[in-house]
Design an enzyme around this catalytic site. Structure first.
Site, PDB file in Angstrom:
ATOM      1  N   HIS A   6     -64.046 -27.880 102.096  1.00  0.00           N
ATOM      2  CA  HIS A   6     -62.724 -27.406 102.497  1.00  0.00           C
ATOM      3  C   HIS A   6     -61.629 -28.103 101.673  1.00  0.00           C
ATOM      4  O   HIS A   6     -60.741 -27.439 101.095  1.00  0.00           O
ATOM      5  CB  HIS A   6     -62.520 -27.696 103.990  1.00  0.00           C
ATOM      6  CG  HIS A   6     -61.194 -27.284 104.526  1.00  0.00           C
ATOM      7  ND1 HIS A   6     -60.980 -26.093 105.166  1.00  0.00           N
ATOM      8  CD2 HIS A   6     -59.982 -27.921 104.523  1.00  0.00           C
ATOM      9  CE1 HIS A   6     -59.716 -26.004 105.531  1.00  0.00           C
ATOM     10  NE2 HIS A   6     -59.087 -27.107 105.159  1.00  0.00           N
ATOM     11  N   GLU A   7     -61.709 -29.421 101.596  1.00  0.00           N
ATOM     12  CA  GLU A   7     -60.678 -30.174 100.869  1.00  0.00           C
ATOM     13  C   GLU A   7     -60.752 -29.923  99.357  1.00  0.00           C
ATOM     14  O   GLU A   7     -59.729 -29.945  98.671  1.00  0.00           O
ATOM     15  CB  GLU A   7     -60.813 -31.670 101.167  1.00  0.00           C
ATOM     16  CG  GLU A   7     -60.570 -32.052 102.614  1.00  0.00           C
ATOM     17  CD  GLU A   7     -59.186 -31.661 103.112  1.00  0.00           C
ATOM     18  OE1 GLU A   7     -58.246 -31.566 102.290  1.00  0.00           O
ATOM     19  OE2 GLU A   7     -59.034 -31.428 104.326  1.00  0.00           O
ATOM     20  N   HIS A  57     -58.587 -27.009  98.507  1.00  0.00           N
ATOM     21  CA  HIS A  57     -57.182 -27.411  98.348  1.00  0.00           C
ATOM     22  C   HIS A  57     -56.969 -28.116  97.001  1.00  0.00           C
ATOM     23  O   HIS A  57     -56.013 -27.829  96.273  1.00  0.00           O
ATOM     24  CB  HIS A  57     -56.775 -28.374  99.477  1.00  0.00           C
ATOM     25  CG  HIS A  57     -56.714 -27.754 100.831  1.00  0.00           C
ATOM     26  ND1 HIS A  57     -56.060 -26.567 101.090  1.00  0.00           N
ATOM     27  CD2 HIS A  57     -57.208 -28.181 102.029  1.00  0.00           C
ATOM     28  CE1 HIS A  57     -56.164 -26.280 102.382  1.00  0.00           C
ATOM     29  NE2 HIS A  57     -56.861 -27.241 102.967  1.00  0.00           N
TER      30      HIS A  57
END
Length: 445
Positions: free
Chosen positions: A18-19, A22
């Site tokens: 997920h990170e 980003h």
């Protein structure tokens, strides 16, 4: 301990994915990332990357975070202002914030692709029994028929048939079945009963069929803690012999008896270490008044007969649309479940917290690679969907703020954003407490 280890592995992997979403999009948009941390708390190891990002492995392995250059958090040098997140055009900020949940959904697609290329073993969906006056009986389904397709989509295993029926049962649709019996294929129309997500476990019984199951010896495997089986004194490795004086030679016969004996005390005989022993047990009634004792069959060393074995598998190219379809279907189911909990049509007891996730992680890992990666795919989808909810603090909350900024032509006042963050944090904490309470309730039975 094993469940905890696999829970940490699963959560860390999915949050890092997920990170990374980003991080990757932020770098593509020209934003400087100060730190990419795997875990929280005390640094265990760090390295300065060439692009200026500090890569960190921290002591608490529960996820991670990405810290970007941002004037709202610390002063930014004049020369680096164009690399600050808060100075980016709206489209860039939307892309960066959206990238985390999208990365989770893409990982799920990849995981399902791997599963479908490797292949998922299972049982052929051969009908064993049809309930009178049921939807299956109305469709003229017969014992001995194998259901090989639903609306033209192949169903080589019982689980693939279940998934297809569940998809259409949520709206009570009529589907076209392709069945095979003695090498003769026939098409039949089946009107599925409209079922909610809470009824998924009883899908086959509501339709009115039982599928052929292999006759497995009634030897106990895992015993659930504080279950009727444990309280009665049953142990892993016990062989069930008889109930109320009647001999039962297969696991399936025992399952049928227990399911029909909710809240009824039974006197059973077991074989343990070569000695016959007698015990009393009372199956507990579940929400559908079906008897359960909290014991699984021991499958170690047992091989399913070849005539019942099948496999759901696709080629590398054919698996791509199937992986997207599976991800989409589970995403819709997740959203339907969340909406159902919100409006009261789905029981909130289905909500699980960290203890439930840890148990699922451990159980799936014990079942093998396919089960564990399938678990990762489902949790990754859930993580992506939850982060897209329009709740301040979550990615979806930031996207909601950006929507208002787009409509107004300028950001919302900082005071409004701060209040939104407080409300969002309160809602998340409330949800966590509720999920944890559900976990505790399950543990104490």
């Amino acid at each position: 301990m094993q469940s905890l280890i696999f829970f940490i592995i699963a959560l860390s992997l999915l949050v890092v994915i997920h990170e990374f979403g980003h991080y990757w999009v932020a770098r593509k948009c020209g934003v400087k990332v100060l730190r990419f941390s795997v875990g929280f708390g005390q640094k265990l190891w760090s390295k300065q990357l060439k692009n200026g990002t500090e890569f960190v492995i921290a002591a608490l392995p529960l996820g991670g975070y990405v810290k970007m250059l941002d004037e709202r958090e610390a002063p930014v040098a004049e020369a680096e202002l164009d690399q600050a997140f808060n100075r980016q055009p709206l489209r860039n900020r939307v892309a960066i914030v959206s990238a985390g949940p999208i990365a989770n959904l893409l990982f799920a697609v990849f995981a399902y692709w791997v599963i479908m290329v490797i292949g998922v073993p299972g049982l052929k969906p051969i009908i064993d029994d049809v309930t009178a006056d049921s939807p299956a009986a109305m469709a003229q389904l017969m014992p001995g028929e194998e259901i090989i397709a639903v609306n033209g989509k192949a169903t080589p295993t019982v689980n693939s048939l279940f998934q297809q029926w569940l998809k259409f049962a949520q709206s009570g649709e009529t589907v076209t079945l392709t069945t095979r019996s003695t090498d003769i294929e026939t098409t039949k129309q089946l009107t599925l009963p409209k079922l909610g997500l809470d009824d998924a476990g009883s899908l086959f019984s509501k339709i009115g069929i039982k599928t052929v199951q292999p006759d497995m010896p009634p030897i106990l495997g895992e015993i659930v803690a504080d279950s009727p089986a444990e309280r009665a004194g049953l142990q892993t490795g016990d062989e069930l012999i008889s109930a109320n004086g009647k001999q039962l030679s297969s696991w399936q016969a025992w399952v049928a008896l227990i399911q029909s004996s909710a809240d009824e005390e039974m006197s059973i005989e077991i074989l343990r270490d070569g000695q016959v022993q007698q015990l009393d047990i009372t199956p507990a009634a579940d929400e559908n008044n079906v008897g359960r004792i909290g014991a699984a069959v021991n499958t170690e060393g047992y091989e399913i007969p070849a005539e019942l074995r099948s496999e759901l598998r696709y080629g590398p190219l054919a698996a791509i649309p199937q992986a997207f379809s599976q991800t989409w279907q589970f995403s819709v189911t997740t959203l339907s479940g969340l909406w159902g909990m919100l409006v009261g049509t789905v029981s909130s007891d289905n909500l699980g917290g960290p203890i439930a996730i840890a148990q699922f992680a451990g159980d799936s890992a014990q079942q093998g690679f396919i089960a564990f990666i399938s678990f990762l795919a489902m949790i990754s989808i859930s993580l992506g969907i939850l982060n897209l909810l329009p709740v301040p603090v979550l990615d979806g909350g930031h996207l909601l703020m950006y929507f208002f900024e787009w409509v107004r032509g300028k950001p919302l006042p900082e005071s409004v954003q701060i209040q939104g963050q407080k409300i969002g944090l309160f809602l998340i904490l409330l949800l966590m407490v509720f999920a944890f309470t559900n976990d505790i309730a399950r543990l104490i039975g």
